[in-house]
Scaffold this motif. Structure first.
Motif, PDB file in Angstrom:
ATOM      1  N   LYS A 139       6.594  -3.148  14.443  1.00 42.92           N
ATOM      2  CA  LYS A 139       6.548  -2.122  15.496  1.00 42.92           C
ATOM      3  C   LYS A 139       7.590  -2.226  16.242  1.00 42.92           C
ATOM      4  O   LYS A 139       8.437  -1.289  16.538  1.00 42.92           O
ATOM      5  CB  LYS A 139       5.254  -2.031  16.002  1.00 42.92           C
ATOM      6  N   GLU A 140       7.952  -3.323  16.600  1.00 43.64           N
ATOM      7  CA  GLU A 140       9.129  -3.796  17.628  1.00 43.64           C
ATOM      8  C   GLU A 140      10.418  -3.300  17.103  1.00 43.64           C
ATOM      9  O   GLU A 140      11.235  -2.717  17.665  1.00 43.64           O
ATOM     10  CB  GLU A 140       8.853  -5.015  18.104  1.00 43.64           C
ATOM     11  N   LEU A 141      10.388  -3.773  15.954  1.00 44.75           N
ATOM     12  CA  LEU A 141      11.979  -3.517  15.264  1.00 44.75           C
ATOM     13  C   LEU A 141      12.015  -2.011  14.977  1.00 44.75           C
ATOM     14  O   LEU A 141      13.221  -1.342  15.223  1.00 44.75           O
ATOM     15  CB  LEU A 141      11.608  -4.168  13.739  1.00 44.75           C
ATOM     16  N   LEU A 142      11.017  -1.115  14.602  1.00 45.67           N
ATOM     17  CA  LEU A 142      11.087   0.342  14.685  1.00 45.67           C
ATOM     18  C   LEU A 142      11.508   0.882  15.773  1.00 45.67           C
ATOM     19  O   LEU A 142      12.249   1.611  16.140  1.00 45.67           O
ATOM     20  CB  LEU A 142       9.891   0.855  14.071  1.00 45.67           C
ATOM     21  N   ILE A 147      16.430  -0.064  12.302  1.00 41.81           N
ATOM     22  CA  ILE A 147      17.164   0.430  10.878  1.00 41.81           C
ATOM     23  C   ILE A 147      17.024   2.022  11.222  1.00 41.81           C
ATOM     24  O   ILE A 147      16.955   2.817  10.158  1.00 41.81           O
ATOM     25  CB  ILE A 147      15.786   0.404   9.602  1.00 41.81           C
ATOM     26  N   GLY A 148      17.385   2.187  12.449  1.00 45.31           N
ATOM     27  CA  GLY A 148      17.449   3.614  12.712  1.00 45.31           C
ATOM     28  C   GLY A 148      16.367   4.460  12.847  1.00 45.31           C
ATOM     29  O   GLY A 148      15.264   3.977  12.792  1.00 45.31           O
ATOM     30  N   LYS A 149      16.535   5.848  12.540  1.00 51.17           N
ATOM     31  CA  LYS A 149      15.333   6.485  12.552  1.00 51.17           C
ATOM     32  C   LYS A 149      14.457   6.296  11.179  1.00 51.17           C
ATOM     33  O   LYS A 149      15.203   6.409  10.113  1.00 51.17           O
ATOM     34  CB  LYS A 149      15.785   7.997  12.517  1.00 51.17           C
ATOM     35  N   GLU A 249       0.476  -5.920  -7.052  1.00 55.06           N
ATOM     36  CA  GLU A 249       1.467  -5.854  -6.070  1.00 55.06           C
ATOM     37  C   GLU A 249       1.026  -5.231  -4.851  1.00 55.06           C
ATOM     38  O   GLU A 249      -0.243  -4.838  -4.789  1.00 55.06           O
ATOM     39  CB  GLU A 249       2.470  -4.752  -6.771  1.00 55.06           C
ATOM     40  N   ASP A 250       1.645  -5.883  -3.695  1.00 50.07           N
ATOM     41  CA  ASP A 250       1.115  -5.416  -2.286  1.00 50.07           C
ATOM     42  C   ASP A 250       2.213  -5.110  -1.470  1.00 50.07           C
ATOM     43  O   ASP A 250       2.688  -6.117  -0.966  1.00 50.07           O
ATOM     44  CB  ASP A 250       0.069  -6.528  -1.866  1.00 50.07           C
ATOM     45  N   SER A 251       2.738  -4.181  -1.257  1.00 48.62           N
ATOM     46  CA  SER A 251       3.880  -3.805  -0.450  1.00 48.62           C
ATOM     47  C   SER A 251       3.665  -2.561   0.396  1.00 48.62           C
ATOM     48  O   SER A 251       3.199  -1.643   0.053  1.00 48.62           O
ATOM     49  CB  SER A 251       5.055  -3.793  -1.315  1.00 48.62           C
ATOM     50  N   ILE A 252       4.353  -2.445   1.351  1.00 43.92           N
ATOM     51  CA  ILE A 252       4.883  -1.488   2.404  1.00 43.92           C
ATOM     52  C   ILE A 252       6.288  -1.394   2.650  1.00 43.92           C
ATOM     53  O   ILE A 252       6.838  -2.431   3.167  1.00 43.92           O
ATOM     54  CB  ILE A 252       3.950  -1.542   3.650  1.00 43.92           C
ATOM     55  N   GLN A 253       6.973  -0.381   2.330  1.00 44.57           N
ATOM     56  CA  GLN A 253       8.440  -0.248   2.275  1.00 44.57           C
ATOM     57  C   GLN A 253       8.822   0.960   3.310  1.00 44.57           C
ATOM     58  O   GLN A 253       8.273   2.198   3.049  1.00 44.57           O
ATOM     59  CB  GLN A 253       8.998   0.034   0.862  1.00 44.57           C
ATOM     60  N   ILE A 254       9.458   0.442   4.279  1.00 41.70           N
ATOM     61  CA  ILE A 254       9.923   1.602   5.360  1.00 41.70           C
ATOM     62  C   ILE A 254      11.328   1.680   5.062  1.00 41.70           C
ATOM     63  O   ILE A 254      12.182   0.994   5.284  1.00 41.70           O
ATOM     64  CB  ILE A 254       9.418   1.159   6.842  1.00 41.70           C
ATOM     65  N   ILE A 261      12.495  -1.809   6.076  1.00 43.25           N
ATOM     66  CA  ILE A 261      11.590  -2.915   6.112  1.00 43.25           C
ATOM     67  C   ILE A 261      10.668  -2.959   5.404  1.00 43.25           C
ATOM     68  O   ILE A 261       9.880  -1.964   4.985  1.00 43.25           O
ATOM     69  CB  ILE A 261      10.950  -2.601   7.842  1.00 43.25           C
ATOM     70  N   CYS A 262      10.283  -4.341   4.760  1.00 42.47           N
ATOM     71  CA  CYS A 262       9.232  -4.477   3.808  1.00 42.47           C
ATOM     72  C   CYS A 262       8.453  -5.465   4.343  1.00 42.47           C
ATOM     73  O   CYS A 262       8.692  -6.653   4.898  1.00 42.47           O
ATOM     74  CB  CYS A 262      10.056  -5.014   2.365  1.00 42.47           C
TER      75      CYS A 262
END
Length: 336
Positions: A139-142, A147-149, A249-254, A261-262
């Protein structure tokens, strides 16, 4: 309640989730005590009370709710009794912290919220990723535009089916919709959608399909969905709970304009950041009792010194999303 120095808790449903994940937090946090527990099995509840040094035990939920020594109630039963116990506790003047998903469906969530508003008491839900280090870091990185918008998020969760070698009476209640609301999708994807709500805002539109491919139990086992957050971020996801072990597999890719961010939702310790500075792995340690950070927020709010980030209203939004995704599957089931 904010005049008290200690919150005395009662837990309804001291099953496995309360052994390490949540239960000890209620007596380890400052200004919080666990004074009563309830489970229908007398032998099991007595054993729990003895091991966790809880002074009172009950086999009846109403008895615990109406115990004058209990200030607030944690409901850790399967979802089919979340609404009834929560409403009873709220009407008895006790704030409520309830396991996730909040209830079997969105309508039950609304009943719980309506009651809480009528009696002017809070209700919170155990979506504890909102208070864990790795998830807060993302959340902080976003927010810091690392990673921009953010443009899109892709979710994948593929697991093997433990039920392949089980008879129906040996299967966990998670796969029986009359108890859980849906299948493993409701239990696990609820965490993912709640977290995405936390970082990207409310999901305003959602489309989904759910099927049962393996035929092992009544609930859906394979799901796909697409959605849009109020922030404009688009989401897509796929879930399979009868996958081959090689497909797990267990992943969230933004995906953002300047990187990605993964992270994993269920190992929740490592975050991979890729941007103009290259690829960087960030590692985090969780509290011994995984719910403790969120429970501490609940206690602090009751004492008037903070706010809990996982409310009945935020949790109900996730239940609405889950309902929308599987609704065509259960509509077809009713016709059979």
């Amino acid at each position: 309640m904010n005049q008290q120095k200690t919150i005395n808790w009662g837990i309804i449903g001291v099953g496995n989730v309360t052994e390490v994940k949540s239960g000890p937090a209620f007596y380890k946090i400052n200004n919080s005590k666990l004074v009563a527990v309830m489970r229908r099995s007398e032998d099991k509840v007595k054993d729990y009370a003895l091991r966790h040094r809880v002074p009172k035990w009950y086999t009846d939920g109403s008895a615990l709710i109406n115990d004058p020594d209990v200030d607030a109630v944690y409901i850790a039963t399967p979802p089919d009794t979340h609404a009834s116990y929560a409403i009873e506790a709220l009407k008895a003047g006790k704030p409520v912290y309830v396991e996730k998903p909040m209830a079997r469906n969105f309508n039950e969530c609304l009943e719980m919220i309506q009651t809480a508003e009528q009696v002017k008491l809070p209700i919170w839900v155990a979506y504890y990723r909102r208070a864990l280090p790795a998830f807060l870091k993302v959340k902080e990185l976003l927010e810091n535009e690392q990673i921009g918008k953010p443009y899109a998020v892709n979710v994948k969760l593929y697991k093997e089916a433990e039920e392949r070698n089980q008879k129906p009476d040996e299967m966990h209640w998670h796969v029986f919709p009359e108890i859980s609301g849906g299948g493993h999708f409701f239990d696990l994807a609820s965490h993912q959608f709640d977290y995405l709500d936390f970082i990207f805002g409310t999901i305003t539109t959602v489309f989904g399909q759910a099927v049962n491919r393996a035929g092992l139990y009544p609930a859906e086992d394979t799901v796909s969905a697409s959605w849009k957050h109020e922030s404009g971020v688009l989401g897509s996801g796929s879930w399979c709970f009868a996958a081959d072990k090689n497909s797990v597999e267990d992943s969230i890719q933004i995906i953002g304009e300047k990187g990605e961010i993964c992270l994993s939702c269920f190992s929740h310790g490592e975050v991979l950041l890729k941007n103009k500075d290259g690829a960087k792995k960030l590692n985090f340690n969780n509290p011994e009792h995984i719910s403790q950070n969120l429970v501490e927020q609940v206690v602090n709010e009751l004492l008037g010194s903070g706010r809990c980030v996982s409310t009945g209203k935020s949790a109900a939004r996730t239940s609405w999303v889950l309902d929308e995704i599987v609704k065509s599957y259960y509509a077809e089931k009713k016709k059979e």
